[in-house]
Structures are given as structure tokens and as C-alpha cells.
Enzyme design. Structure first.
Site, PDB file in Angstrom:
ATOM      1  N   TYR A  69       0.947  -1.165   0.132  1.00  0.00           N
ATOM      2  CA  TYR A  69      -0.215  -0.011   0.078  1.00  0.00           C
ATOM      3  C   TYR A  69       0.702   1.120   0.199  1.00  0.00           C
ATOM      4  O   TYR A  69       1.416   1.484   0.868  1.00  0.00           O
ATOM      5  CB  TYR A  69      -0.668  -0.084   1.218  1.00  0.00           C
ATOM      6  CG  TYR A  69      -1.890   0.978   1.241  1.00  0.00           C
ATOM      7  CD1 TYR A  69      -3.227   0.556   1.312  1.00  0.00           C
ATOM      8  CD2 TYR A  69      -1.808   2.421   1.287  1.00  0.00           C
ATOM      9  CE1 TYR A  69      -4.345   1.494   1.373  1.00  0.00           C
ATOM     10  CE2 TYR A  69      -2.862   3.128   1.267  1.00  0.00           C
ATOM     11  CZ  TYR A  69      -4.203   2.723   1.317  1.00  0.00           C
ATOM     12  OH  TYR A  69      -5.252   3.536   1.435  1.00  0.00           O
ATOM     13  N   ASP A 129       8.255   2.613   2.733  1.00  0.00           N
ATOM     14  CA  ASP A 129       6.889   3.145   3.008  1.00  0.00           C
ATOM     15  C   ASP A 129       6.747   3.067   4.706  1.00  0.00           C
ATOM     16  O   ASP A 129       6.363   1.809   4.931  1.00  0.00           O
ATOM     17  CB  ASP A 129       5.927   2.659   2.260  1.00  0.00           C
ATOM     18  CG  ASP A 129       4.526   3.397   2.540  1.00  0.00           C
ATOM     19  OD1 ASP A 129       4.211   3.985   3.647  1.00  0.00           O
ATOM     20  OD2 ASP A 129       3.643   3.544   1.592  1.00  0.00           O
ATOM     21  N   LYS A 154       0.716   9.302   9.808  1.00  0.00           N
ATOM     22  CA  LYS A 154       0.260   8.607  10.904  1.00  0.00           C
ATOM     23  C   LYS A 154       0.656   9.186  12.186  1.00  0.00           C
ATOM     24  O   LYS A 154       0.425  10.347  12.573  1.00  0.00           O
ATOM     25  CB  LYS A 154       0.038   7.013  10.772  1.00  0.00           C
ATOM     26  CG  LYS A 154      -0.796   6.478   9.468  1.00  0.00           C
ATOM     27  CD  LYS A 154      -1.207   5.421   9.451  1.00  0.00           C
ATOM     28  CE  LYS A 154      -1.541   5.009   8.237  1.00  0.00           C
ATOM     29  NZ  LYS A 154      -3.257   4.756   8.014  1.00  0.00           N
TER      30      LYS A 154
HETATM   31  C1  LIG Z   1       1.798   1.804   4.051  1.00  0.00           C
HETATM   32  C2  LIG Z   1       0.742   3.156   3.780  1.00  0.00           C
HETATM   33  N1  LIG Z   1       1.389   4.004   2.935  1.00  0.00           N
HETATM   34  C3  LIG Z   1       0.743   5.052   2.667  1.00  0.00           C
HETATM   35  C4  LIG Z   1      -0.670   5.379   3.178  1.00  0.00           C
HETATM   36  C5  LIG Z   1      -1.357   6.449   2.655  1.00  0.00           C
HETATM   37  O1  LIG Z   1      -1.488   7.354   3.693  1.00  0.00           O
HETATM   38  P1  LIG Z   1      -2.654   8.382   3.825  1.00  0.00           P
HETATM   39  O2  LIG Z   1      -3.858   7.570   4.107  1.00  0.00           O
HETATM   40  O3  LIG Z   1      -2.477   9.406   4.856  1.00  0.00           O
HETATM   41  O4  LIG Z   1      -2.707   9.209   2.383  1.00  0.00           O
HETATM   42  C6  LIG Z   1      -1.166   4.160   4.173  1.00  0.00           C
HETATM   43  C7  LIG Z   1      -2.513   4.437   4.346  1.00  0.00           C
HETATM   44  O5  LIG Z   1      -2.900   3.826   5.344  1.00  0.00           O
HETATM   45  C8  LIG Z   1      -0.389   3.323   4.309  1.00  0.00           C
HETATM   46  O6  LIG Z   1      -0.693   2.277   5.094  1.00  0.00           O
END
Ligand SMILES: Cc1ncc(COP(=O)(O)O)c(C=O)c1O
Length: 429
Positions: free
Chosen positions: A141, A236, A264
Site C-alpha cells: 500500500y 514506506d 500517521k
Molecule cells: C503503508 C501506507 N502507505 C501510505 C498510506 C497513505 O496514507 P494516507 O492515507 O495518509 O494518504 C497508507 C494509509 O493507510 C499506508 O498504510
């Protein structure tokens, strides 16, 4: 005059939501759940139902809702100004803390969401390498950009390294810009990188992919491959930053990427995210160093927002204290073990996967190692269990228990009772 009951008020709000919001929600979570308040490890909905909160705002509220030190920091900042656009002290202080805490971080650039951070991190890598293609892992993700939505949760599986778009509206050309590999499979990644290294601008991965820990040697192997071919490696860490230990998964697993993305927890429950990494890569945000050709334009109205920065600083100060993670690990370990015990007692195939602060039960005999392994789990059982848990006052996402340092013994006992009831309620045979 009759006063309106809480459940009538809830129904009226849900009706308004269906009228003014597509799908009746913000797009994140079940539209029937309309929350009003959170305190510590619990939330309450507009009808007054209380839940043990394992949704945790999708992860930011790691030290609990309304933590007194975060509230005090925010209240002190509010009268001083809520946003400036210009650089301000809280964001400088937070960047100092991040640089100190994260092995890869020499410099930090703020944005407002994890999706943005990932999109810019990919752009930095491409600017540095002057190559366009990105290698990512199936099921990883990386936000909602066109690139992030390649093979995030493909319904139809393609042969590696072909990318599958998970959303309408993505230009067809993006598919050719992304190569996809199976997580935890170093052999496949190695041969893809050997074949395509000259086209690759960057490699992005979640060091802990959704719920799946890295297999021994996988992150080290990816580090070696990236170094061998001079391709920027991006972790990430939007979810993992400061969740398993102070710092990131790069601290926890002992592998340092070239860049990482954060979100987060570092915003303490306010919109703040960041790209952090090696100074020579971060130099692409500085026109004076890289010149017009290498410069990456990046501007955001709320970037480095002072309220979010002081909330993040207060959160990280709490997490920096000795023993800050002990309780959440102990509770997570107990829940994982007790839930596996209940699965065995009820004869339900399943296992706990993840790390103690972030795990779930997957209803499959074997712990998945990658996205395709996750697909082999029984999604119908998962859905049923989540629904029964909710009826018993346990709120969680479809596939995650996000624990907080604020959860306590009462929450733990209620969770296990609810999980027992959910397994009991499964149809037999
Ligand atoms: C691993 C990861 N990267 C990026 C994101 C994207 O973050 P945002 O929801 O703040 O755009 C998330 C969101 O849950 C995530 O879990």
C-alpha cells in the site's frame, strides 16, 4: 415535546450522509459507524455505543485519543497560530527529532498525507536516477496515486511483473511505469531487477507489508540489490514509523533504506506526513543544489502545519520514554496467543499474523507470506467475525487490530470474550 432519541439522531445523520456524501461516508470505513468522540483506547458513536477502538483512526492514535500531553501542546499552539505556510519552529523541531530517530533521515520534507509522501518519494527517486519505472510489491500500500494503485489489491492476478490498476481513471500508460514482484520472494525480485535495472528509477516497499512481516533476509537482500544497481530504495513507513519501536521499521528490522515516507503517528492525529532520507536525494527539493533540471517542485498549503507538528512532537516525546512500548507489546502478544488458543478450542483454522502492536487473525491454516497467500484466507469467516466483534463493542478495520499504548486490561478481556463469542457463532460443519 418528545426529545429525539440517540438512535433516531444517528439514523437522521446517516440519511444526511447518504445524500451529501458519495456512498454515505468519507470513503474510509463502514458508513453505518458515525463516531462522536474518543478517549484513550475507546471511542463512542453518535448513538452512545462505546467500542474498544482498534481502528485507531487507521493508526495515528497510537498513544490513545485525547492524550493529555498532546492536548496541552495543541492548546498551547492554537492561540499562537494554526497555519502559516512559511517555515515555523514546531516543524523545524519535529524534523530534528525525526532526523535523530530514523537511520535513513538526514533531511525531511513535509506534506499532509501519506499518499502525497509516497508520490513525492517516487518522484525524488526518478529525478535522482533519471529513469521512470518503479518496482513495487503486490499488495503493498503506497497511497492513492496512480502508481500507488497499481497491484495494491488486484482482483484478477497477472503474471509478474505486470501491474494491474486497482481503480478506474488511471491512464493506461502508468501500467508500463510499474513493475510488480511478490513480497518476500527475493529470488523473483533479484531476477526482475537484474533484467530491468537500467529502466528503474526506484524500488518502494512496505518493510512490514500490511500484516506480513519480512521473511528473514528479505529486507537485507533488497538493500543489497538496490545498492548493487544504485537504485534508490524507499521504505514506506507511513504505518510502521514509531509503531514497533522508537524510530521506524528500519530500526526494528535493522535495514536502512535511502528514503522513507512517514505519516500517521508523526502527526499525533493531525494531517501531517513526510519524506525523509539521504541528503543527496533530498537535494532534489533544493534548486540551488540541483539546478533547474534536477529540481522537484513541491509546495503544499498545510505542509509542516504547526498544530500537527506540536501534536507529533508531544506524541514522540511520550514514545521516547524508556519502556514506552512494553505494555503494547505485552498486550499484543497475549491477545495473539489467546486468540490462537480460542481458534484451536473451537476447531477453526486460523493464525495470528503481524507484530504485537499491529496484527490480525487470518482464517487460513498457514501464515501468509505475500498477497496471494492472504487471498487464500477465508474472507467470509473474517467478515462474520468482524461483524460479531462490532456487536460486542469491538471496533476494528477489515483486516487489522491497531493496538495503542492506552488500551488496558478491561479492553483486553472484552476483546477476548467477543472473539470467543464470534467463533462460537460460526456455522459448524
Ligand atoms: C503503508 C501506507 N502507505 C501510505 C498510506 C497513505 O496514507 P494516507 O492515507 O495518509 O494518504 C497508507 C494509509 O493507510 C499506508 O498504510
Amino acid at each position: 415535546m418528545d426529545s429525539i432519541s440517540p438512535s433516531d439522531a444517528e439514523a437522521a445523520l446517516a440519511q444526511s450522509a447518504r445524500r451529501v456524501l458519495p456512498a454515505g461516508s468519507f470513503g474510509n470505513f463502514a458508513p453505518e459507524v458515525i463516531l462522536r468522540e474518543g478517549k484513550g483506547g475507546r471511542v463512542r458513536d453518535v448513538a452512545g455505543r462505546e467500542y474498544v477502538d482498534y481502528l485507531l483512526g487507521s493508526g495515528p492514535m497510537f498513544i490513545g485519543h485525547g492524550h493529555p500531553e498532546v492536548l496541552a501542546a495543541v492548546q498551547a499552539q492554537l492561540p499562537l497560530g494554526t497555519t502559516f505556510f512559511a517555515t515555523s519552529e514546531p516543524g523545524i523541531r519535529l524534523a530534528e527529532v525525526l532526523v535523530e530517530a530514523l537511520p535513513c533521515a538526514e533531511q525531511v520534507r513535509y506534506v499532509s498525507s501519506g499518499s502525497e509522501a509516497d508520490r513525492y518519494a517516487l518522484r525524488v527517486a526518478r529525478a535522482f536516477r533519471k529513469r521512470d519505472r518503479i518496482l513495487k510489491f503486490e499488495g503493498g500500500y503506497h497511497g492513492m496515486s496512480d502508481w500507488g494503485l497499481m497491484s495494491l489489491a488486484p482482483k484478477q492476478l497477472a503474471n509478474f511483473p505486470v501491474a494491474v490498476p486497482d481503480s478506474a481513471g488511471i491512464p493506461k500508460s502508468v501500467r508500463d511505469e510499474v513493475l510488480v514482484a511478490p513480497f518476500n520472494d527475493l529470488k523473483t525480485a533479484r531476477s526482475l531487477i537484474a533484467e530491468h535495472h537500467d529502466e528503474l528509477g526506484g524500488i518502494i516497499l512496505e518493510p512490514f507489508q500490511r500484516l506480513i512481516p519480512p521473511a528473514p533476509g528479505f529486507l537485507q537482500g533488497m538493500r543489497e540489490l538496490a545498492t548493487q544497481y544504485g537504485i534508490p530504495l524507499i521504505f514506506d513507513e507511513v504505518v510502521t514509523g514509531f509503531r514497533f519501536c522508537y524510530g521506524g521499521a528500519q530500526n526494528y528490522y535493522g535495514v536502512t533504506p535511502d528514503l522513507c515516507t512517514l505519516g500517521k503517528i508523526i502527526g499525533g492525529g493531525f494531517p501531517l506526513a513526510a519524506i525523509a532520507g539521504r541528503a543527496d536525494l533530498m537535494a532534489h527539493f533544493d534548486c540551488e543544489i540541483v539546478g533547474d533540471d534536477g529540481f522537484l517542485m513541491q509546495v503544499g498549503t498545510l505542509s509542516g502545519n504547526p498544530i500537527a507538528s506540536v501534536a507529533g512532537l508531544a506524541t514522540l516525546e511520550v514514545l521516547r520514554r524508556p519502556g514506552a512500548y512494553d505494555g503494547v507489546f505485552a498486550m499484543g502478544r497475549r491477545l495473539m496467543a489467546e486468540m490462537e488458543g480460542l481458534l484451536r478450542r473451537h476447531g477453526v483454522p486460523g493464525c495470528a499474523i503481524g507484530e504485537p502492536p499491529l496484527f490480525d487473525i487470518v482464517f487460513s491454516d498457514e501464515a501468509p507470506r505475500d498477497y496471494r497467500g492472504m487471498l487464500r484466507a477465508d474472507a467470509a469467516v473474517q467478515k462474520h467475525v468482524n461483524a460479531v466483534l462490532r456487536k460486542h463493542g469491538i471496533l476494528k478495520g477489515d483486516s487489522k487490530y491497531y493496538l495503542s499504548t492506552a488500551h488496558d486490561a478491561r479492553d483486553e478481556a472484552q476483546t477476548l470474550e467477543a472473539f470467543d463469542a464470534a467463533l462460537k457463532s460460526l456455522p459448524r460443519g
